[in-house]
Design a protein around this motif. Structure first.
Motif, PDB file in Angstrom:
ATOM      1  N   CYS A 191      34.879  36.416  42.298  1.00  0.00           N
ATOM      2  CA  CYS A 191      34.036  35.252  42.557  1.00  0.00           C
ATOM      3  C   CYS A 191      32.657  35.401  41.909  1.00  0.00           C
ATOM      4  O   CYS A 191      32.152  34.481  41.258  1.00  0.00           O
ATOM      5  CB  CYS A 191      33.904  35.034  44.059  1.00  0.00           C
ATOM      6  N   GLU A 192      32.061  36.558  42.085  1.00  0.00           N
ATOM      7  CA  GLU A 192      30.718  36.772  41.521  1.00  0.00           C
ATOM      8  C   GLU A 192      30.734  36.708  39.999  1.00  0.00           C
ATOM      9  O   GLU A 192      29.776  36.218  39.381  1.00  0.00           O
ATOM     10  CB  GLU A 192      30.153  38.108  41.997  1.00  0.00           C
ATOM     11  N   ASP A 193      31.817  37.213  39.371  1.00  0.00           N
ATOM     12  CA  ASP A 193      31.918  37.148  37.911  1.00  0.00           C
ATOM     13  C   ASP A 193      32.070  35.714  37.435  1.00  0.00           C
ATOM     14  O   ASP A 193      31.435  35.291  36.461  1.00  0.00           O
ATOM     15  CB  ASP A 193      33.117  37.975  37.425  1.00  0.00           C
ATOM     16  N   LEU A 194      32.924  34.949  38.107  1.00  0.00           N
ATOM     17  CA  LEU A 194      33.114  33.555  37.708  1.00  0.00           C
ATOM     18  C   LEU A 194      31.814  32.765  37.888  1.00  0.00           C
ATOM     19  O   LEU A 194      31.498  31.870  37.094  1.00  0.00           O
ATOM     20  CB  LEU A 194      34.237  32.925  38.532  1.00  0.00           C
ATOM     21  N   PRO A 221      29.384  28.558  32.423  1.00  0.00           N
ATOM     22  CA  PRO A 221      28.239  27.665  32.270  1.00  0.00           C
ATOM     23  C   PRO A 221      27.997  26.829  33.519  1.00  0.00           C
ATOM     24  O   PRO A 221      28.897  26.629  34.345  1.00  0.00           O
ATOM     25  CB  PRO A 221      28.652  26.756  31.098  1.00  0.00           C
ATOM     26  N   GLN A 222      26.786  26.337  33.651  1.00  0.00           N
ATOM     27  CA  GLN A 222      26.397  25.408  34.708  1.00  0.00           C
ATOM     28  C   GLN A 222      26.774  25.920  36.100  1.00  0.00           C
ATOM     29  O   GLN A 222      27.395  25.224  36.901  1.00  0.00           O
ATOM     30  CB  GLN A 222      27.020  24.027  34.469  1.00  0.00           C
ATOM     31  N   GLY A 223      26.425  27.152  36.370  1.00  0.00           N
ATOM     32  CA  GLY A 223      26.601  27.699  37.706  1.00  0.00           C
ATOM     33  C   GLY A 223      27.909  28.405  37.953  1.00  0.00           C
ATOM     34  O   GLY A 223      28.133  28.930  39.043  1.00  0.00           O
ATOM     35  N   GLY A 224      28.797  28.434  36.957  1.00  0.00           N
ATOM     36  CA  GLY A 224      30.029  29.195  37.111  1.00  0.00           C
ATOM     37  C   GLY A 224      31.278  28.352  37.006  1.00  0.00           C
ATOM     38  O   GLY A 224      31.228  27.136  36.815  1.00  0.00           O
ATOM     39  N   ILE A 225      32.424  29.010  37.155  1.00  0.00           N
ATOM     40  CA  ILE A 225      33.727  28.383  36.986  1.00  0.00           C
ATOM     41  C   ILE A 225      34.408  28.244  38.343  1.00  0.00           C
ATOM     42  O   ILE A 225      34.594  29.230  39.058  1.00  0.00           O
ATOM     43  CB  ILE A 225      34.604  29.205  36.025  1.00  0.00           C
TER      44      ILE A 225
END
Length: 302
Positions: free
Chosen positions: A256-259, A264-268
């Motif tokens: 979760c932290e990696d995503l 972009p824009q705060g994560g996946i």
């Protein structure tokens, strides 16, 4: 949801920057579920799992069906990634589906408050439905038709679908956000679901490199618990089982932290494909008897 329909979507949606963990489920509609079935399933998706969204898969051509989707999503407090389904027969029924969806989205007053986006899919590039230039043109045209209700447009596709067409950068440039098929079971390097992060990372990084900073979601995203005629591995070491399906989603949740930091824009954000084995054998979180195949409660934030 509010007791009455708001006058505007201004400030309605949460920022994409908050969407980086588990978001909800793919949900196949080929069965043309009744309005009551949609309401009960969507309530479960929201209340049992803390989902934000449902991503539609397949097609139901019953008149008024998308209005039933809108009502069920409104009642449950869910957003919807709607879908223009091409199917697998090479026909042009997708055009009728496109026009029917546009009609619903522009006439149903609740539609723009639950429809987070519209996808062309599923895998139109990989399935060679349209040349990529024509697909990009369809995206641009639909964006224009939906500009009045403020609903963005995307394509639901594999990295390989873009890559085997020279990157299809015109499609990536046309879409508003990127819905990514993440199905590492089919990789020639696949082994166990719990070991799939390097495969996920490879496709994720390709989209990051070519996506021009657009928001990304893993929408058709999962690992099968059984194989079938249309679900066969490309690696002799790829394992299909309930424990491998569980292992895949546990692995995603552990990253979760990696995503959150890499995308972009705060994560996946990611969806689980799919809600039930009734909808696509082997991929469901629920089995065909309506029981969870394994404990499933991924994080919705981290």
């Amino acid at each position: 949801m509010p007791s009455s329909v708001p006058s505007s979507t201004n400030g309605w949606w949460c920022s994409p920057n908050t969407e980086y963990a588990f978001l909800g489920f793919s949900y196949e509609v080929t069965a043309c579920q009744s309005a009551s079935k949609l309401k009960s399933d969507f309530a479960d998706i929201k209340n049992t799992f803390g989902s934000r969204y449902v991503r539609l898969y397949g097609a139901c051509d019953r008149n008024g069906f998308y209005d039933d989707i809108v009502n069920a999503a409104w009642d449950a407090g869910l957003g919807v990634h709607a879908l223009i389904w091409f199917g697998f027969d090479g026909g042009d029924q997708w055009m009728t589906r496109r026009d029917s969806l546009v009609s619903s989205l522009t006439s149903n007053p609740k539609a723009k408050f639950v429809t987070r986006g519209v996808q062309f899919g599923s895998e139109p590039l990989f399935d060679d439905v349209l040349p990529h230039a024509q697909l990009a043109s369809q995206v641009t045209s639909l964006k224009s038709k939906l500009s009045g209700v403020g609903i963005p447009v995307t394509v639901s596709e594999l990295a390989y679908g873009y890559q085997e067409r020279g990157g299809a950068q015109d499609v990536l440039d046309a879409i508003d956000f990127i819905n990514i098929h993440m199905l590492p079971f089919f990789s020639a390097l696949a082994t166990f679901g719990s070991n799939a992060w390097p495969l996920v990372e490879t496709d994720m990084n390709w989209f990051i490199q070519h996506g021009n900073g657009k928001k990304m979601y893993f929408d058709e995203n999962g690992w099968p618990s059984v194989t079938s005629s249309g679900v066969q591995p490309n690696s002799m070491l790829a394992q299909s089982s309930v424990s491998n399906e569980e292992g895949y989603f546990s692995m995603l949740d552990s990253h979760c932290e990696d995503l959150k930091s890499l995308g972009p824009q705060g994560g996946i954000g990611w969806f689980a494909h799919i809600y039930s084995d009734d909808q696509e054998p082997g991929y469901g979180i629920y089995n065909s008897a309506g029981t969870k195949k394994f404990p499933f409660k991924p994080r919705t934030s981290c």
